[in-house]
Write a protein that holds these residues in place. Sequence first.
Motif, PDB file in Angstrom:
ATOM      1  N   TYR A 292       4.755  -8.763  -5.527  1.00  0.00           N
ATOM      2  CA  TYR A 292       3.954  -7.576  -5.829  1.00  0.00           C
ATOM      3  C   TYR A 292       3.080  -7.850  -7.041  1.00  0.00           C
ATOM      4  O   TYR A 292       3.550  -8.284  -8.085  1.00  0.00           O
ATOM      5  CB  TYR A 292       4.846  -6.346  -6.052  1.00  0.00           C
TER       6      TYR A 292
ATOM      7  N   CYS B 290       1.542  -6.135  -9.349  1.00  0.00           N
ATOM      8  CA  CYS B 290       1.423  -4.870 -10.091  1.00  0.00           C
ATOM      9  C   CYS B 290       2.573  -4.786 -11.077  1.00  0.00           C
ATOM     10  O   CYS B 290       3.538  -5.548 -10.982  1.00  0.00           O
ATOM     11  CB  CYS B 290       1.464  -3.684  -9.122  1.00  0.00           C
TER      12      CYS B 290
ATOM     13  N   SER C 113       6.968  -1.048 -12.620  1.00  0.00           N
ATOM     14  CA  SER C 113       7.090   0.405 -12.470  1.00  0.00           C
ATOM     15  C   SER C 113       6.318   0.920 -11.260  1.00  0.00           C
ATOM     16  O   SER C 113       6.592   2.007 -10.747  1.00  0.00           O
ATOM     17  CB  SER C 113       6.590   1.107 -13.738  1.00  0.00           C
ATOM     18  N   GLU C 114       5.355   0.127 -10.785  1.00  0.00           N
ATOM     19  CA  GLU C 114       4.555   0.546  -9.634  1.00  0.00           C
ATOM     20  C   GLU C 114       4.977  -0.148  -8.333  1.00  0.00           C
ATOM     21  O   GLU C 114       4.335   0.018  -7.298  1.00  0.00           O
ATOM     22  CB  GLU C 114       3.071   0.246  -9.911  1.00  0.00           C
TER      23      GLU C 114
ATOM     24  N   GLU D  56       5.842   2.256  -5.400  1.00  0.00           N
ATOM     25  CA  GLU D  56       4.643   2.914  -4.893  1.00  0.00           C
ATOM     26  C   GLU D  56       3.840   1.973  -3.991  1.00  0.00           C
ATOM     27  O   GLU D  56       3.410   2.353  -2.889  1.00  0.00           O
ATOM     28  CB  GLU D  56       3.784   3.379  -6.070  1.00  0.00           C
ATOM     29  N   ASN D  57       3.651   0.743  -4.455  1.00  0.00           N
ATOM     30  CA  ASN D  57       2.879  -0.222  -3.672  1.00  0.00           C
ATOM     31  C   ASN D  57       3.609  -0.654  -2.406  1.00  0.00           C
ATOM     32  O   ASN D  57       2.991  -0.838  -1.348  1.00  0.00           O
ATOM     33  CB  ASN D  57       2.555  -1.450  -4.524  1.00  0.00           C
TER      34      ASN D  57
ATOM     35  N   GLU E  11       7.389   7.380  -0.332  1.00  0.00           N
ATOM     36  CA  GLU E  11       7.761   6.689  -1.562  1.00  0.00           C
ATOM     37  C   GLU E  11       9.195   6.983  -1.989  1.00  0.00           C
ATOM     38  O   GLU E  11       9.928   6.083  -2.428  1.00  0.00           O
ATOM     39  CB  GLU E  11       6.781   7.081  -2.680  1.00  0.00           C
TER      40      GLU E  11
ATOM     41  N   SER F  91      12.291   4.341  -2.427  1.00  0.00           N
ATOM     42  CA  SER F  91      13.023   4.215  -3.682  1.00  0.00           C
ATOM     43  C   SER F  91      14.532   4.240  -3.446  1.00  0.00           C
ATOM     44  O   SER F  91      15.281   3.435  -4.016  1.00  0.00           O
ATOM     45  CB  SER F  91      12.630   5.358  -4.628  1.00  0.00           C
TER      46      SER F  91
ATOM     47  N   SER G  25       7.316 -10.720 -10.779  1.00  0.00           N
ATOM     48  CA  SER G  25       6.647  -9.968  -9.715  1.00  0.00           C
ATOM     49  C   SER G  25       7.062 -10.454  -8.332  1.00  0.00           C
ATOM     50  O   SER G  25       6.249 -10.638  -7.435  1.00  0.00           O
ATOM     51  CB  SER G  25       5.116 -10.070  -9.865  1.00  0.00           C
TER      52      SER G  25
END
Length: 247
Positions: free
Chosen positions: A52, A54, A57-58, A61-62, A71, A75, A94
């Motif tokens: 990922y 990003c 923390s994101e 979402e991604n 989402e 989670s 990542s």
Amino acid sequence: MGKRYWWLKLQEDFFRQVEIKKLRKIAGGDTYTVIYLKMMLLSLKNEGHIAYDCPESEFIENLALDIDEDEENVSVTVAFLRKHNLLVESEFESDVSLPKAAEAIGSETAVAERVRKHREKMKALQCNTTVTDMKQLGNVDIDIDIEKDNNNNNNNNSTTVVNYKNAGVVVDVVSKPFEFWNKNMGLMTEYISEKIQDMIADYGEVVVLEAMQRSLEQGKRTLAYVEGCCKNIHSGADKPKKEELLF
């Protein structure tokens, strides 16, 4: 680069595994199981890893956007997978890995797929190409010689050479294109072997053997020339002369 295909091989007891049973018993568990399967598919081309680009923390979402899922559900699924070691943090930044996905991933190139299917077809038909071609020759004198390595009496090291005699033309044909190449064309390398397999898958052993024979007669011991002959023979653009023997 040629095309490559990937697949995910789930074990027969996938839904009987303890972790999957626990996941499905949670309210909304079937949705979470589907999310887990989607994540496994997402990791196919990266050997069970999901990268990922990003901030951490994101990530959720991604990931939810990538697999087109809610989402919050993603989670919950990720938290469960982490707890049961079905999702682990990678040593690289990542990046997370799915150990069970890595064990279930398989792949092959398009060339390998064609060769495999060709071999399966030939095995199913139990067809000996050389014998079939000999039957179709009609009134042709045939001599069969067994060449053995004088330094080794093992029968596995012998090569069958069939001499076809027609109108004064003698053509030596070994039972496989690979043997013909080794005997007449040059050194066999891994690259050449793969190219010959590719041509056999596309045109068949008979056409490849004839193409090699024609190339040899023209003094052209190159794969490019052999492949060109294969295309011409296969398309019918390069038909043999009357005095030539088609094998």
